[in-house]
Design an enzyme around this catalytic site. Structure first.
Site, PDB file in Angstrom:
ATOM      1  N   HIS A  14      -1.372   6.217  -6.646  1.00  0.00           N
ATOM      2  CA  HIS A  14      -0.830   7.436  -6.035  1.00  0.00           C
ATOM      3  C   HIS A  14       0.633   7.267  -5.627  1.00  0.00           C
ATOM      4  O   HIS A  14       1.104   6.156  -5.362  1.00  0.00           O
ATOM      5  CB  HIS A  14      -1.657   7.823  -4.808  1.00  0.00           C
ATOM      6  CG  HIS A  14      -1.614   6.801  -3.709  1.00  0.00           C
ATOM      7  ND1 HIS A  14      -0.562   6.701  -2.819  1.00  0.00           N
ATOM      8  CD2 HIS A  14      -2.482   5.828  -3.362  1.00  0.00           C
ATOM      9  CE1 HIS A  14      -0.782   5.719  -1.972  1.00  0.00           C
ATOM     10  NE2 HIS A  14      -1.939   5.161  -2.284  1.00  0.00           N
ATOM     11  N   ARG A  65      -4.314  11.582  -1.289  1.00  0.00           N
ATOM     12  CA  ARG A  65      -3.089  11.083  -1.913  1.00  0.00           C
ATOM     13  C   ARG A  65      -3.279  10.780  -3.395  1.00  0.00           C
ATOM     14  O   ARG A  65      -2.364  10.973  -4.197  1.00  0.00           O
ATOM     15  CB  ARG A  65      -2.550   9.864  -1.159  1.00  0.00           C
ATOM     16  CG  ARG A  65      -3.511   8.688  -0.990  1.00  0.00           C
ATOM     17  CD  ARG A  65      -2.969   7.752   0.093  1.00  0.00           C
ATOM     18  NE  ARG A  65      -3.702   6.497   0.248  1.00  0.00           N
ATOM     19  CZ  ARG A  65      -4.750   6.328   1.043  1.00  0.00           C
ATOM     20  NH1 ARG A  65      -5.244   7.366   1.733  1.00  0.00           N
ATOM     21  NH2 ARG A  65      -5.324   5.134   1.164  1.00  0.00           N
ATOM     22  N   GLU A  92      -9.325   3.420  -1.761  1.00  0.00           N
ATOM     23  CA  GLU A  92      -8.593   2.244  -1.299  1.00  0.00           C
ATOM     24  C   GLU A  92      -9.547   1.314  -0.552  1.00  0.00           C
ATOM     25  O   GLU A  92     -10.616   1.721  -0.089  1.00  0.00           O
ATOM     26  CB  GLU A  92      -7.439   2.700  -0.391  1.00  0.00           C
ATOM     27  CG  GLU A  92      -6.616   1.592   0.251  1.00  0.00           C
ATOM     28  CD  GLU A  92      -5.948   0.665  -0.746  1.00  0.00           C
ATOM     29  OE1 GLU A  92      -6.696  -0.105  -1.402  1.00  0.00           O
ATOM     30  OE2 GLU A  92      -4.714   0.681  -0.859  1.00  0.00           O
ATOM     31  N   ARG A  93      -9.179   0.072  -0.461  1.00  0.00           N
ATOM     32  CA  ARG A  93      -9.895  -0.873   0.390  1.00  0.00           C
ATOM     33  C   ARG A  93      -9.848  -0.385   1.839  1.00  0.00           C
ATOM     34  O   ARG A  93      -8.823   0.107   2.312  1.00  0.00           O
ATOM     35  CB  ARG A  93      -9.207  -2.222   0.262  1.00  0.00           C
ATOM     36  CG  ARG A  93      -9.590  -3.254   1.282  1.00  0.00           C
ATOM     37  CD  ARG A  93      -8.643  -4.439   1.163  1.00  0.00           C
ATOM     38  NE  ARG A  93      -8.739  -5.297   2.309  1.00  0.00           N
ATOM     39  CZ  ARG A  93      -7.859  -6.230   2.618  1.00  0.00           C
ATOM     40  NH1 ARG A  93      -6.793  -6.404   1.859  1.00  0.00           N
ATOM     41  NH2 ARG A  93      -8.028  -6.982   3.672  1.00  0.00           N
ATOM     42  N   LYS A 103       2.471  -2.441   9.810  1.00  0.00           N
ATOM     43  CA  LYS A 103       2.343  -3.752   9.167  1.00  0.00           C
ATOM     44  C   LYS A 103       3.272  -4.789   9.787  1.00  0.00           C
ATOM     45  O   LYS A 103       2.875  -5.941  10.008  1.00  0.00           O
ATOM     46  CB  LYS A 103       2.603  -3.615   7.663  1.00  0.00           C
ATOM     47  CG  LYS A 103       1.523  -2.825   6.943  1.00  0.00           C
ATOM     48  CD  LYS A 103       1.839  -2.635   5.466  1.00  0.00           C
ATOM     49  CE  LYS A 103       0.773  -1.773   4.809  1.00  0.00           C
ATOM     50  NZ  LYS A 103       1.081  -1.510   3.388  1.00  0.00           N
TER      51      LYS A 103
END
Length: 251
Positions: A14, A65, A92-93, A103
């Site tokens: 995406h 997304r 997604e994971r 992050k």
């Protein structure tokens, strides 16, 4: 192509999402594309047209997304009308308790080693998210048919859920000679590429998939790549995009 002839697989991560832009762990949280992500989806469709790579069927996750990117790309390529299959196994994971967290801040708090273990190791999941918390999906109606909604996942968990779906469902379209577009996520696509290319549990940590650039695989009758590693339709942009993904977590 007819019958049992070689299928063509196109993988598309995406376009940039709002949380990609904010450098947040996203996982199963359902966020929108940015203007850049929308433009990436359009460019992906232009690349499909330029390379005469016209999908016959689309597989996506259940997350906006990926769905939006696929819709934009296919509309641009005038393939908006093809059949669509959506499945949670392409999600997604699930990033567990890291979902919604920055992050760089996670890296600063826990250190480089722990950060990279959670982000890139094959079998070390982040701490589980608390059920019922803001970024948990345990009550999301789109997962009502799941016996148990994940509270965290490592890449190995994604492989375990995705590869049987690949073998039982997606592979039939490829073996029929169709061009299959899978629009999904960094880690669900890493899990599939790991399987296709036989990448080791250790080496998969170094694989980064850029947003919005179609990756073509030509597959033989056993669904083994004739072009190992695949072929990006815009190799220069893909290299730059993969490097940017690798650097996530920096300030």
């Amino acid at each position: 192509m007819n019958g049992m002839s070689t299928g063509t697989l196109v993988l598309l991560r995406h376009g940039e999402s709002e949380w990609n832009a904010l450098n947040l762990f996203t996982g199963w949280v359902d966020v929108h594309l940015t203007d850049k992500g929308i433009a990436e989806g359009k460019r992906a469709g232009e690349l499909l047209l330029e390379h005469n790579l016209l999908p016959d069927v689309l597989y996506t996750s259940l997350l906006r997304r990926a769905i939006s990117t696929a819709n934009i790309a296919l509309d641009t390529a005038d393939r908006h009308w093809i059949p669509v299959i959506r499945d949670w196994r392409l999600n997604e994971r699930h990033y567990g308790a890291l979902q919604g967290r920055n992050k760089a801040q996670v890296k600063e708090k826990y250190g480089d080693e722990q950060f990279m273990l959670w982000r890139r190791s094959y079998d070390t999941p982040p701490p589980p998210i608390e059920a019922g918390s803001e970024y948990s999906q345990d009550t999301d109606p789109r997962y009502a048919n799941l016996d148990k909604v994940p509270l965290t996942e490592c890449l190995k968990d994604v492989v375990v859920r995705l590869i049987p779906y690949w073998e039982d469902t997606i592979s039939a379209d490829l073996k029929a000679g169709k061009t299959v577009l899978i629009t999904a996520h960094g880690n669900s696509l890493r899990a599939l590429v790991k399987h296709l290319d036989g990448i080791s549990d250790e080496d998969i940590a170094g694989l980064n998939i850029p947003t919005g650039i179609p990756l073509r695989y030509d597959l033989d009758e056993n669904l083994k790549p004739l072009n190992p590693g695949g072929t990006y339709l815009d190799p220069e942009a893909a290299a730059a995009g993969a490097a940017a993904v690798a650097n996530q977590g920096g300030k």
